[in-house]
Design a protein around this motif. Structure first.
Motif, PDB file in Angstrom:
ATOM      1  N   ALA A 304      47.528  46.943  36.634  1.00  0.00           N
ATOM      2  CA  ALA A 304      47.944  45.671  36.568  1.00  0.00           C
ATOM      3  C   ALA A 304      47.687  44.621  37.171  1.00  0.00           C
ATOM      4  N   ILE A 305      49.218  44.612  38.176  1.00  0.00           N
ATOM      5  CA  ILE A 305      49.848  43.478  38.747  1.00  0.00           C
ATOM      6  C   ILE A 305      48.579  43.307  39.769  1.00  0.00           C
ATOM      7  N   ARG A 306      48.582  44.627  40.696  1.00  0.00           N
ATOM      8  CA  ARG A 306      47.499  44.467  41.948  1.00  0.00           C
ATOM      9  C   ARG A 306      46.296  43.788  40.917  1.00  0.00           C
ATOM     10  N   VAL A 307      45.594  44.129  40.038  1.00  0.00           N
ATOM     11  CA  VAL A 307      44.586  43.737  40.327  1.00  0.00           C
ATOM     12  C   VAL A 307      44.128  41.997  39.084  1.00  0.00           C
ATOM     13  N   SER A 308      45.278  41.724  39.356  1.00  0.00           N
ATOM     14  CA  SER A 308      45.623  40.410  38.689  1.00  0.00           C
ATOM     15  C   SER A 308      45.912  39.786  39.587  1.00  0.00           C
ATOM     16  N   ARG A 316      36.346  40.013  44.686  1.00  0.00           N
ATOM     17  CA  ARG A 316      36.520  41.265  44.024  1.00  0.00           C
ATOM     18  C   ARG A 316      36.695  42.492  43.952  1.00  0.00           C
ATOM     19  N   GLU A 317      36.184  42.501  45.526  1.00  0.00           N
ATOM     20  CA  GLU A 317      36.460  43.824  46.412  1.00  0.00           C
ATOM     21  C   GLU A 317      37.639  44.073  46.172  1.00  0.00           C
ATOM     22  N   GLY A 318      38.809  43.360  46.640  1.00  0.00           N
ATOM     23  CA  GLY A 318      39.946  43.393  46.061  1.00  0.00           C
ATOM     24  C   GLY A 318      40.407  44.272  45.053  1.00  0.00           C
ATOM     25  N   VAL A 319      39.637  43.669  43.058  1.00  0.00           N
ATOM     26  CA  VAL A 319      40.440  44.412  42.511  1.00  0.00           C
ATOM     27  C   VAL A 319      39.812  45.558  42.403  1.00  0.00           C
ATOM     28  N   PHE A 320      39.068  45.948  43.328  1.00  0.00           N
ATOM     29  CA  PHE A 320      37.561  47.143  43.222  1.00  0.00           C
ATOM     30  C   PHE A 320      38.889  48.571  43.290  1.00  0.00           C
ATOM     31  N   ARG A 321      39.332  47.459  44.954  1.00  0.00           N
ATOM     32  CA  ARG A 321      40.439  48.353  45.064  1.00  0.00           C
ATOM     33  C   ARG A 321      41.622  48.902  44.886  1.00  0.00           C
ATOM     34  N   ALA A 322      41.655  48.023  44.237  1.00  0.00           N
ATOM     35  CA  ALA A 322      43.191  48.130  43.377  1.00  0.00           C
ATOM     36  C   ALA A 322      42.830  48.753  42.612  1.00  0.00           C
TER      37      ALA A 322
END
Length: 467
Positions: A304-308, A316-322
């Motif tokens: 949750a912390i890394r996606v947020s 968007r790519e950061g969300v996917f990888r997290a």
């Protein structure tokens, strides 16, 4: 999109490592919280026997049920703090911290009161007279401890959201040692301490939680690392909007936690109808599953912390990888837990009780089933954390309601009584409910990602059920 989907070691190794570094302190802190219940049960089981063990387990489960919306709801604050931190908004972080504490106080009054009311009406659960008497008094003390618990949970969201989870880890582990000490001296009355029996264990939990809340607040207000977010000028900033935001996201988010906790708590009640031996055996097995689950919630919190944070950066790519890194870490850990449950079930049960062969036999069989639902439990909780990072809380609430209350609980009752599968039937029902939740929540997360375009803020995407 293609590049983001390729599981290249060079891409995912740093993502996995960062998730692991953030997860470990959170996992240890979460483990410390659940180990307090395990510690209570270990001391009660060894010093007082099977009936007090079943009563303490039932009271702990129902008390945690009453607090689950508050505990689960407050975890959204860390994700919101992480997003504000990635946007360098110290004012928002201060408002979120103060808003989280206000919500914690509100939750403690509401759910603490409900917990006490439930304790005074414990006869509704149809347990034996002795279990009812012991569990009622135990739960009343736990109701008092809800206030310091929620204050601690709210305060730690600031540290976790700013990526300082070791603070809560150190405090929780210290409280665990304190809890073990007070369990020992208050149950039997060692030295100057009074002999309180089973109530000594509940009192130990209350004292430990008071320490946790006080230590967490003292550290935050005295540590230099948090001072940029706690300046005196910030205290005049209104936090009413943040309270509304925390409630709007936290109540549905807490309900997803509630539906799962309620399922397992009501499963305790169903097993209690089968007899005291089965209740004690169930409590032993569910304690072990709770340990691994709470560790998986640490990975979920990191997700949750890394996606947020990636949302705050507009990546968007950061969300996917997290999200993928969190799934990988949870699956790896829960696979190891499953192997342990399946191969060392008798030894694990012997840690709790040794003088009741029937309880040991039933508990060992339940631990085996618990080994099978480790993967489902780990996947569904990480999916929830990743969705919480996207501020997606409404549809997951519906999914958990369906999986646990429409599928798991009715099926558990059906298998246990009409089909005469006893306590094992209850656990098979739980296994199927967790598996359905894992599949649906994972699909939800990746479908949400599939609708996100590069450069489009995630919070602008609708959360309708039809999506």
């Amino acid at each position: 999109m293609v590049a983001a989907l390729r599981p290249l070691p060079g891409i995912y190794r740093p993502e996995f490592a960062d998730t692991f570094r953030l997860s470990v302190p959170i996992i240890i802190a979460q483990l410390g919280v659940v180990l307090m219940g395990v510690t209570d049960n270990l001391f009660v089981g060894r010093l007082l026997g099977a009936v007090p063990l079943g009563a303490a387990g039932l009271a702990n489960s129902l008390s945690f049920l009453m607090s689950s919306i508050g505990v689960g709801g407050l975890t959204v604050v860390a994700a919101l703090v992480s997003k504000a931190h990635s946007q360098h908004d110290a004012h928002a972080i201060n408002r979120l911290f103060r808003g989280g504490l206000r919500v914690a106080i509100l939750f403690s009054v509401v759910f603490g009161g409900l917990s006490a009311l439930l304790a005074f009406n414990f006869s509704l659960f149809g347990q034996t007279a002795e279990v009812t008497r012991l569990a009622r008094d135990f739960m009343l003390i736990l109701s008092l401890s809800l206030f310091p618990l929620l204050v601690f949970v709210a305060a730690r969201q600031l540290a976790d959201g700013l990526r300082h989870p070791r603070v809560a880890m150190a405090i929780t582990m210290s409280a665990l040692a304190l809890n073990a000490f007070f369990n020992y001296v208050l149950i039997k009355g060692v030295g100057p301490f009074p002999e309180l029996g089973l109530m000594g264990s509940a009192t130990a939990t209350l004292l430990s939680r008071l320490f946790m809340a006080g230590a967490m607040l003292a550290y935050i207000f005295r540590s230099a690392r948090f001072q940029p977010y706690l300046q005196k000028a910030f205290r005049r900033l209104p936090s009413g909007e943040e309270v509304k935001t925390i409630l709007a996201l936290g109540v549905p988010g807490g309900l997803t936690f509630f539906f799962e906790v309620a399922t397992f708590s009501l499963a305790v009640v169903i097993v209690g109808w089968l007899g005291e031996d089965r209740l004690a055996a169930h409590q032993i097995a569910i304690n072990m599953a709770s340990v691994t689950y709470m560790m998986a919630t640490g990975i979920s919190s990191a997700a949750a912390i890394r996606v947020s944070a990636a949302v705050g950066r507009g990546s968007r790519e950061g969300v996917f990888r997290a999200g993928v890194a969190a799934f990988m870490l949870s699956i790896s850990f829960m696979s190891l837990a499953a192997v342990l449950f399946l191969t060392a079930n008798d030894w694990l049960v012997s840690l709790y009780i040794r003088d009741n062969p029937e309880v040991m036999r039933i508990a060992a069989s339940l631990v085996i089933i618990g080994g099978f639902f480790q993967l489902s439990d780990g996947v569904q909780v990480v999916a929830l954390g990743s969705l919480r990072g996207l501020s997606d809380v409404n549809v997951p609430t519906v999914i958990t309601l369906f999986s646990y209350w429409i599928v798991a609980l009715p099926l558990s009752y059906l298998l246990a009584f009409p089909l005469h599968m006893d306590a094992i039937g209850v656990w098979i029902g739980l296994l199927l409910g967790l598996s359905i939740a894992a599949v649906l929540l994972t699909i939800r997360f990746f479908r949400r990602l599939g609708r996100i375009n590069y450069g489009v803020p995630l919070e602008t995407i609708p959360q309708g059920i039809s999506s």
